[in-house]
Design a protein around this motif. Structure first.
Motif, PDB file in Angstrom:
ATOM      1  N   LEU A 270      53.491  59.680 -21.002  1.00  0.00           N
ATOM      2  CA  LEU A 270      54.005  60.628 -20.014  1.00  0.00           C
ATOM      3  C   LEU A 270      55.105  61.511 -20.584  1.00  0.00           C
ATOM      4  CD1 LEU A 270      54.096  58.565 -16.705  1.00  0.00           C
ATOM      5  CD2 LEU A 270      52.609  60.492 -17.256  1.00  0.00           C
ATOM      6  N   LEU A 271      55.966  60.952 -21.409  1.00  0.00           N
ATOM      7  CA  LEU A 271      57.035  61.768 -21.994  1.00  0.00           C
ATOM      8  C   LEU A 271      56.473  62.822 -22.940  1.00  0.00           C
ATOM      9  CD1 LEU A 271      59.841  59.107 -22.587  1.00  0.00           C
ATOM     10  CD2 LEU A 271      59.530  60.677 -20.660  1.00  0.00           C
ATOM     11  N   ASP A 272      55.393  62.493 -23.643  1.00  0.00           N
ATOM     12  CA  ASP A 272      54.724  63.501 -24.483  1.00  0.00           C
ATOM     13  C   ASP A 272      54.136  64.615 -23.617  1.00  0.00           C
ATOM     14  OD1 ASP A 272      55.292  62.252 -26.894  1.00  0.00           O
ATOM     15  OD2 ASP A 272      53.430  61.087 -26.901  1.00  0.00           O
ATOM     16  N   LYS A 275      56.899  66.938 -22.371  1.00  0.00           N
ATOM     17  CA  LYS A 275      57.305  67.900 -23.405  1.00  0.00           C
ATOM     18  C   LYS A 275      56.300  69.038 -23.491  1.00  0.00           C
ATOM     19  CE  LYS A 275      59.718  69.443 -26.896  1.00  0.00           C
ATOM     20  NZ  LYS A 275      58.902  70.560 -27.352  1.00  0.00           N
ATOM     21  N   PHE A 276      55.015  68.733 -23.359  1.00  0.00           N
ATOM     22  CA  PHE A 276      53.997  69.783 -23.346  1.00  0.00           C
ATOM     23  C   PHE A 276      54.242  70.726 -22.175  1.00  0.00           C
ATOM     24  CE2 PHE A 276      50.140  71.686 -21.787  1.00  0.00           C
ATOM     25  CZ  PHE A 276      49.474  72.105 -22.925  1.00  0.00           C
ATOM     26  N   LEU A 277      54.530  70.157 -20.995  1.00  0.00           N
ATOM     27  CA  LEU A 277      54.760  70.992 -19.819  1.00  0.00           C
ATOM     28  C   LEU A 277      55.980  71.887 -20.010  1.00  0.00           C
ATOM     29  CD1 LEU A 277      53.992  71.741 -16.898  1.00  0.00           C
ATOM     30  CD2 LEU A 277      55.503  69.890 -16.132  1.00  0.00           C
ATOM     31  N   GLU A 278      57.028  71.345 -20.584  1.00  0.00           N
ATOM     32  CA  GLU A 278      58.235  72.141 -20.826  1.00  0.00           C
ATOM     33  C   GLU A 278      57.922  73.339 -21.712  1.00  0.00           C
ATOM     34  OE1 GLU A 278      61.493  68.483 -20.481  1.00  0.00           O
ATOM     35  OE2 GLU A 278      60.716  69.105 -22.441  1.00  0.00           O
ATOM     36  N   ASP A 279      57.156  73.100 -22.776  1.00  0.00           N
ATOM     37  CA  ASP A 279      56.775  74.210 -23.666  1.00  0.00           C
ATOM     38  C   ASP A 279      55.848  75.186 -22.952  1.00  0.00           C
ATOM     39  OD1 ASP A 279      58.272  73.001 -25.637  1.00  0.00           O
ATOM     40  OD2 ASP A 279      56.543  72.047 -26.617  1.00  0.00           O
ATOM     41  N   GLU A 303      45.957  70.238 -24.626  1.00  0.00           N
ATOM     42  CA  GLU A 303      45.896  68.912 -25.226  1.00  0.00           C
ATOM     43  C   GLU A 303      47.214  68.596 -25.913  1.00  0.00           C
ATOM     44  OE1 GLU A 303      42.558  68.845 -27.850  1.00  0.00           O
ATOM     45  OE2 GLU A 303      41.085  68.741 -26.224  1.00  0.00           O
ATOM     46  N   VAL A 304      47.511  67.308 -26.020  1.00  0.00           N
ATOM     47  CA  VAL A 304      48.763  66.883 -26.618  1.00  0.00           C
ATOM     48  C   VAL A 304      48.516  65.666 -27.502  1.00  0.00           C
ATOM     49  CG1 VAL A 304      49.358  65.361 -24.684  1.00  0.00           C
ATOM     50  CG2 VAL A 304      51.174  66.297 -26.112  1.00  0.00           C
ATOM     51  N   ASP A 305      49.243  65.577 -28.589  1.00  0.00           N
ATOM     52  CA  ASP A 305      49.203  64.389 -29.445  1.00  0.00           C
ATOM     53  C   ASP A 305      50.108  63.329 -28.818  1.00  0.00           C
ATOM     54  OD1 ASP A 305      47.507  65.395 -31.498  1.00  0.00           O
ATOM     55  OD2 ASP A 305      49.183  66.572 -32.285  1.00  0.00           O
ATOM     56  N   THR A 306      49.532  62.192 -28.508  1.00  0.00           N
ATOM     57  CA  THR A 306      50.284  61.136 -27.853  1.00  0.00           C
ATOM     58  C   THR A 306      49.793  59.785 -28.356  1.00  0.00           C
ATOM     59  OG1 THR A 306      51.001  60.325 -25.696  1.00  0.00           O
ATOM     60  CG2 THR A 306      48.718  61.123 -25.842  1.00  0.00           C
ATOM     61  N   SER A 307      50.041  58.724 -27.596  1.00  0.00           N
ATOM     62  CA  SER A 307      49.632  57.396 -28.060  1.00  0.00           C
ATOM     63  C   SER A 307      49.427  56.465 -26.887  1.00  0.00           C
ATOM     64  CB  SER A 307      50.689  56.807 -29.004  1.00  0.00           C
ATOM     65  OG  SER A 307      51.921  56.623 -28.317  1.00  0.00           O
ATOM     66  N   PHE A 308      48.644  55.434 -27.135  1.00  0.00           N
ATOM     67  CA  PHE A 308      48.437  54.358 -26.173  1.00  0.00           C
ATOM     68  C   PHE A 308      48.641  53.042 -26.901  1.00  0.00           C
ATOM     69  CE2 PHE A 308      45.555  51.167 -24.265  1.00  0.00           C
ATOM     70  CZ  PHE A 308      46.166  51.067 -23.027  1.00  0.00           C
ATOM     71  N   LEU A 347      61.397  51.409 -17.451  1.00  0.00           N
ATOM     72  CA  LEU A 347      60.786  52.508 -16.704  1.00  0.00           C
ATOM     73  C   LEU A 347      61.794  53.563 -16.252  1.00  0.00           C
ATOM     74  CD1 LEU A 347      58.444  50.258 -14.575  1.00  0.00           C
ATOM     75  CD2 LEU A 347      57.647  52.040 -16.130  1.00  0.00           C
ATOM     76  N   ALA A 348      63.053  53.394 -16.585  1.00  0.00           N
ATOM     77  CA  ALA A 348      64.076  54.304 -16.084  1.00  0.00           C
ATOM     78  C   ALA A 348      63.860  55.740 -16.526  1.00  0.00           C
ATOM     79  CB  ALA A 348      65.461  53.821 -16.530  1.00  0.00           C
ATOM     80  N   SER A 349      63.258  55.939 -17.681  1.00  0.00           N
ATOM     81  CA  SER A 349      63.063  57.300 -18.204  1.00  0.00           C
ATOM     82  C   SER A 349      62.050  58.103 -17.397  1.00  0.00           C
ATOM     83  CB  SER A 349      62.633  57.246 -19.672  1.00  0.00           C
ATOM     84  OG  SER A 349      61.441  56.502 -19.827  1.00  0.00           O
ATOM     85  N   LEU A 350      61.331  57.455 -16.484  1.00  0.00           N
ATOM     86  CA  LEU A 350      60.333  58.164 -15.679  1.00  0.00           C
ATOM     87  C   LEU A 350      60.903  58.704 -14.380  1.00  0.00           C
ATOM     88  CD1 LEU A 350      57.103  55.981 -15.960  1.00  0.00           C
ATOM     89  CD2 LEU A 350      57.856  57.894 -17.386  1.00  0.00           C
ATOM     90  N   THR A 351      62.167  58.403 -14.102  1.00  0.00           N
ATOM     91  CA  THR A 351      62.736  58.801 -12.815  1.00  0.00           C
ATOM     92  C   THR A 351      64.059  59.537 -13.007  1.00  0.00           C
ATOM     93  OG1 THR A 351      63.888  56.680 -12.596  1.00  0.00           O
ATOM     94  CG2 THR A 351      61.677  56.824 -11.651  1.00  0.00           C
TER      95      THR A 351
END
Length: 373
Positions: A270-272, A275-279, A303-308, A347-351
């Motif tokens: 989600l953080l990746d 960042k895509f949305l910000e750009d 599309e964005v480079d991310t990870s799972f 999970l704090a970084s999501l809110t």
């Protein structure tokens, strides 16, 4: 056109139809499910909503509602529900939104992997399912299109082992939780349950390969899928049969491991995407009031480079993800007692954040909305 019952346009094997169907049953809403191959869908519904998509609900007065969130919110806002899907406590409601987000961002990957990576073992079942209302040629075309989405969702030879490990881990944690509670947040289903039910029944609790895994490894989860289909709360195994939601601290005893897993699997991704949305916004591609994509049927804006789980992939960015994320963020910001729980489980970084552009819905599609500043 008016009629004396609700019409649900959907399909038995559809993930999102499963979510709405369960809600209608739980609320005692009389409906008839109709395949989108019915002539009325192309003649009346598609012109109204601007694209061919399910599920769609047509009310008795002819009003059409598309999207699972809008359908559930319509009934919740009328006040004519047996058991509300939204806990009154903001912290508990935020947890329900977290599971709603995870069901789309995380579990769609699992659902699509098990459906299509094991096609040879369950091809007869899937061919029959996709031929509903059509023929074999149409079914093959639809199945081929669905399989083409796997790379965008991060399903590849590299990610498949961790996807399956994730599925086993989630089933184990959910199975333990359902030994204590009949639903995610207590004694009645929340919007988190309905969202989770989409992938955990529509694909993973119905297609032969993942269904066997669920029944063997997590019978309590399979039993929950039966409970979600029941027209009542179906609390036969539990001594307390009173409807209601539990308190946040009580829930964390068994939900904690699930929150840890969600954080590990979803936060980096989600953080990746953020960042895509910000750009994307900084480059002037998103204007308030404008549809999020050029054509209504398009789902992604890039599309964005991310990870799972630490495995890299290149995935599609869907504005609908931010629409759901906002629901979590907005509610969590109004629940200060939730912050400690979110921090404890990563999970704090999501809110408690501001999006560079918000996503709303208007006339059955997503549109860009200026943020409140």
């Amino acid at each position: 056109m008016t009629h004396n019952h609700v019409i649900l346009y959907g399909l038995p094997h559809s993930l999102y139809t499963a979510k709405v169907r369960a809600y209608l049953r739980k609320q005692g809403i009389v409906y008839t499910e109709v395949s989108p191959s019915d002539p009325a869908f192309a003649r009346e519904i598609v012109p109204e909503i601007g694209r061919s998509i399910i599920p769609v609900v047509e009310l008795t007065d002819g009003k059409v509602i598309q999207d699972t969130v809008d359908i559930i919110d319509y009934y919740e806002n009328t006040g004519s529900v047996r058991w509300t899907a939204y806990p009154s406590d903001a912290a508990v409601r935020a947890i329900s939104y977290l599971f709603e987000l995870y069901s789309v961002v995380g579990l769609t990957r699992h659902a699509m992997h098990y459906r299509w990576s094991y096609l040879e073992e369950q091809e007869n079942f899937l061919k029959r399912a996709f031929a509903v209302g059509g023929d074999e040629q149409r079914a093959q075309a639809t199945m081929g299109r669905m399989q083409s989405y796997l790379p965008m969702l991060g399903v590849s030879d590299d990610t498949i082992p961790v996807i399956e490990q994730s599925f086993y881990r989630m089933l184990e944690a959910l199975d333990l939780h359902f030994q204590r509670y009949p639903y995610l947040l207590g004694n009645q289903p929340s919007v988190g349950d309905y969202a989770l039910f989409g992938p955990l029944y529509g694909h993973l609790g119905r297609d032969p390969v993942p269904l066997r895994i669920m029944q063997n490894r997590a019978p309590g989860v399979f039993r929950w899928t039966e409970r979600m289909h029941a027209p009542d709360l179906d609390l036969v195994e539990y001594p307390d049969r009173r409807p209601g939601f539990a308190k946040l601290n009580d829930l964390m005893t068994t939900l904690g491991p699930l929150l840890d897993q969600i954080a590990e699997e979803m936060v980096p991704d989600l953080l990746d995407r953020l960042k895509f949305l910000e750009d994307f916004v900084a480059e002037g591609h998103a204007k308030p009031g404008v549809p999020v994509t050029e054509k209504p049927h398009q789902r992604i804006i890039g599309e964005v480079d991310t990870s799972f789980c630490g495995v890299s992939y290149r995935g599609g960015v869907q504005p609908y993800t931010f629409f759901l994320w906002q629901r979590l963020n907005d509610t969590a910001s109004a629940a200060p007692e939730l912050k400690g729980v979110l921090q404890q489980h990563g999970l704090a970084s999501l809110t408690d954040m501001e999006f560079p552009m918000r996503v709303g819905r208007r006339d059955h599609i997503e549109v860009w909305v200026a943020p409140n500043r």
